[in-house]
Design a protein around this motif. Structure first.
Motif, short mmCIF file in Angstrom:
data_model
loop_
_atom_site.label_atom_id
_atom_site.label_comp_id
_atom_site.label_asym_id
_atom_site.label_seq_id
_atom_site.Cartn_x
_atom_site.Cartn_y
_atom_site.Cartn_z
N ASP A 308 2.27 -5.73 8.07
CA ASP A 308 3.89 -4.50 6.97
C ASP A 308 3.59 -3.11 7.60
N GLN A 309 4.07 -2.03 8.00
CA GLN A 309 3.93 -1.01 8.66
C GLN A 309 3.47 0.05 6.59
N SER A 310 4.34 -0.89 6.37
CA SER A 310 4.24 -0.14 4.51
C SER A 310 3.14 -0.33 3.99
N SER A 311 1.66 -1.55 4.65
CA SER A 311 1.01 -1.30 3.81
C SER A 311 0.37 -0.50 3.91
N ILE A 312 0.05 0.54 5.22
CA ILE A 312 -0.75 0.76 5.95
C ILE A 312 -0.91 2.26 4.97
N ASN A 313 -1.85 2.98 4.55
CA ASN A 313 -1.81 3.81 4.32
C ASN A 313 -0.81 4.20 2.88
N LYS A 314 -0.49 2.90 2.39
CA LYS A 314 0.12 2.48 0.70
C LYS A 314 -1.14 3.61 -0.31
N MET B 73 1.83 11.35 2.61
CA MET B 73 1.25 10.17 1.99
C MET B 73 3.10 9.04 1.74
N GLN B 77 4.96 6.36 3.23
CA GLN B 77 5.52 5.56 2.70
C GLN B 77 7.28 5.17 2.56
N ALA B 80 8.03 3.91 5.82
CA ALA B 80 8.13 2.60 5.98
C ALA B 80 9.10 1.55 5.82
#
Lengths: 587, 180
Positions: A308-314, B73, B77, B80
């Motif tokens: 899940d791309q949105s888990s990265i750098n969240k 960031m 987000q 994403a």
């Protein structure tokens, strides 16, 4: 190929069968009567009748997590759907593939405030991975198959299909799964090769590496867990698992440091704090794991692998973020690591392990079992010991007992640990155990629960009896909402506001009333016998163990503190008050 | 106590907030706009402007243009999170993708007589705004331009009898041959 025209209900059942569904957890009601009629007429799909719709979703979660398959739920419109919301949110937070079929009032009544009408797709939009309202019979079969694809691929999650009654009654064409392809949702599974190479180079140059792995590894499958074990052994690096990741790597392995996070082990958290290269694999830097973000692993370079791309750098910025399925990426990592003959500097690794052994020497999970009162940790340890020779699945509710189970039960294999991690849903344990036992009728299923949690879905005792599901429910009974009490003690001046269980039922009589065995135990000397007897009984059992009501769950990173400021509890006797306004506002 | 000041994470978080225009190509199906808006409100992101309309009737695709702001960031987000919505085909950050054109249309009602009425017409002329409705004591101006131009126009109309505004929100597209 000529189109097959069936009734809407037949299409739903056919689609379930073609998707390999064997069991549905549900509860009937007006809007889904046509579906229940169809279930009545067939034998391919088994229906398990729960006693509350929330439990249906948890049961499907237990089924899904212990098999790697999709769990299926069937509930009616209105209250059936709204009762399922907690379970759906739970499945979303823990990335569990669940299909929830909800009944809906006929399309011509939608929006009219009809009886048992609720805006199900509106209500469940933020608590599902995706949802559908089927208004056109031509879309029904396609929607069913798409829903399975969405629920089970990429980062798994719950999908709701809202089915108006006229769609179920009317005619609809059937399509095979192979005739349906999703137009937009096709998640990336292969990781970017150049990034993987870069990541391995970073890892190979590490002096203090650590692998930090979570539920994503288990979601990726048994093969991914095997690959993780292989990769960990190849690198020689220490590994820690999140609450959701327990079992992804064998707990008895010497490279395993124990669980990470708020109630993780001292060695694990200290290693996270002091590492210089961290690889997060299928883990999402949850606040229970990281503690205070400003002080999280301050000297580390970070690599994150997540589908899940949105888990990265969240929550935590990483140096290399690899989007892909953990299993695929690990496979590539192993190949490249071998091909390039990478090796972490032996001397550096050796002194890193020496440092870690120093932290291990604290024996942060140790406890003394006195003669007069049963320590809750001891119950977990004894159940673990006495079930070693059988295939055992563990579910828990939420609170102190959950953390003790996570800390003290050594999980050797994936799929054997079912707990509500992200949402922290009290009442998850017993219904989840239902789902597990249905999936694995011959296995031992133990539900660790607390005296408060068990009351949240106690009605499922009736389901256990009806289907003769021999679930062993162990209550760590301290007469408190233990974790609430612990926080009140540490953060709110020991003012135990509403956390005492004033009127608990007699669990033996309660079990008997539901038609199975109830047992109690309050003497440490009797504990082993009680556990053995419980395991031998051919049927459901509730074992109510009176445990030390003063015991708190340690070690603990108090809210707002970094990893290296853990409370160990041993030296303080658990009476350490936390003086922190910052911690007070955090949950 | 360890010297916590020294242990502060070495990764410097960028905290500067910037404005981004994001284009999202979605399936034009029921609930898709609610999904996008719910994502922004549920996760506490900012919406400064949002426009949506079908752009391909045959493929049932709509284009949503959303102007938002946040730290790098947060912007990452947002993109994403948008990308993982099931009905979303494509997400493009026009602010990062290169030069782009942004346009907005506004209808501005001015109720005035005498000198103010004439002055509003003069200003409208400067801004190339058209009067699309007129009565003896009112005009409705149509103005097209960048959001900044429209802001400036509205500001000037304020003392001249400005009584109602309707704005479309931003539609945007990248310049040159670049496409989504």
């Amino acid at each position: 190929m000529a189109e097959r025209i069936l009734s809407g209900s037949e299409v739903v059942l056919q689609a379930l069968a073609d998707q390999g569904v064997e069991v549905v957890f549900g509860y009937p009601g007006g809007a889904v009567l046509p579906l229940y009629d169809e279930i009545f007429k067939q034998n391919r799909i088994r229906h398990v009748l729960v006693r509350h719709e929330q439990a249906a979703v948890h049961a499907a979660e237990g089924y899904a997590r212990s098999t790697g398959k999709v769990g299926v739920v069937l509930v009616t419109s209105g209250p059936g759907a709204t009762n399922a919301v907690t379970g759906l949110t739970d499945a979303l937070m823990d990335s569990i593939p669940v299909i929830c079929l909800t009944g809906q009032v006929p399309t011509h009544l939608i929006g009219n405030d009809a009886f048992q009408e609720a805006d199900t797709t509106g209500i469940t939009r933020p608590c599902t991975k995706h949802n559908y309202l089927v208004k056109n019979p031509d879309r029904l079969a396609r929607t069913m198959h798409e829903a399975f694809h969405v629920a089970s691929s990429g980062r798994p999650g719950p999908v709701v299909i809202d089915l108006p009654k006229d769609i179920l009654v009317g005619k609809a064409p059937y399509l095979e799964p192979s005739q349906v392809q999703h137009r937009t949702y096709n998640p990336v599974v292969k990781g970017e090769r150049s990034q993987i190479e870069e990541a391995l180079e970073m890892l190979a140059s590490a002096k203090k590496p650590i692998l930090y792995c979570g539920g994503g590894v288990i979601n990726s499958g048994l093969q991914a867990c095997k690959l993780l074990t292989e990769f960990t052994r190849m690198t020689g690096a220490p590994i820690t698992l999140t609450l959701m990741g327990l079992g992804a790597f064998p707990a008895s392995d010497k490279q395993y440091l124990g669980m990470v996070g708020m109630h993780g082990t001292y060695e694990s958290n200290m290693s996270m704090h002091d590492c210089d290269v961290m690889i997060a694999i299928g883990a999402r830097f949850d606040d229970r794991v990281t503690g205070n973000l400003d002080f999280f692993a301050p000297h580390s370079q970070k690599i994150q692998i997540d589908i899940d791309q949105s888990s990265i750098n969240k929550n935590v910025p990483v140096d290399i973020g690899i989007v892909g399925d953990v299993g695929h990426v690990l496979e590539d990592m192993i190949k490249i690591w071998k091909a390039k003959q990478y090796k972490i500097d032996a001397n550096a690794l050796d002194s890193w392990w020496k440092e870690i052994e120093g932290w291990r020497g604290k024996h942060c999970l140790s406890y003394k079992q006195p003669k007069d009162v049963i320590k809750p940790q001891h119950v977990i340890r004894r159940v673990h010991e006495l079930t070693r020779d059988r295939k055992t699945y563990i579910t828990t509710d939420v609170g102190q007992h959950q953390m003790w189970a996570a800390q003290h039960f050594g999980f050797e294999h994936p799929y054997e640990w079912m707990t509500s991690g992200g949402l922290g849903t009290m009442g998850y344990g017993m219904p989840a155990a239902l789902g597990v036992q249905v999936a694995h009728p011959d296995a031992t299923v133990v539900c660790f629960t607390g005296d408060a949690s068990i009351m949240m879905n106690i009605q499922e005792c009736a389901t256990m009896t009806q289907y003769r599901l021999p679930i062993k429910t162990v209550i760590l009974n301290n007469r408190y909402m233990g974790m609430v009490r612990q926080w009140q003690q540490l953060l709110h001046g020991s003012r135990y506001s509403e956390s005492y269980s004033e009127t608990l039922p007699d669990f033996v009589k309660l079990s008997e009333a539901f038609g199975f065995t109830g047992m109690t135990c309050n003497n440490p000397a009797d504990l082993d016998d009680a556990i053995k007897k419980m395991l031998e009984i051919d049927g459901p059992v509730i074992l109510d163990v009176a445990v030390d009501d003063k015991e708190n769950c340690y070690p603990m990173i108090p809210s707002g503190k970094p990893h290296n400021e853990m409370l160990l509890g041993q030296e303080t006797d658990g009476n350490e008050a936390i003086d922190s306004d910052e911690g007070m506002v955090l949950v | 106590m360890p010297p916590t000041e020294l242990l502060r994470s070495e990764t410097v978080k960028e905290t500067e907030i910037s404005k981004h225009t994001i284009s999202v190509l979605v399936d034009n199906e029921s609930g898709v706009l609610a999904r996008v808006i719910g994502l922004f409100s549920g996760r506490g992101y900012n919406i400064e402007s949002l426009t949506v309309a079908e752009v391909d009737a045959d493929a049932h695709q709509s284009r949503i243009t959303v102007v938002t702001s946040g730290t790098p960031m947060v912007i990452e987000q947002i993109k994403a999170q948008l990308s993982r919505l099931v009905p979303v085909h494509k997400v493009s950050d026009l602010t990062l993708a290169g030069p782009s054109v942004e346009r907005e249309l506004a209808l501005v009602k001015v109720i005035a007589t005498g000198e103010k009425r004439v002055e509003s017409l003069r200003i409208a002329d400067i801004f190339k705004a058209r009067a699309v409705d007129a009565t003896n004591n009112s005009f409705v101006y149509e103005i097209i331009g960048s959001p900044e131009k429209i802001d400036a126009f509205i500001k000037l109309m304020a003392p001249l009898g400005l009584s109602e505004i309707s704005r479309t929100g931003v539609a945007a597209i990248s310049r040159g041959t670049l496409t989504m």
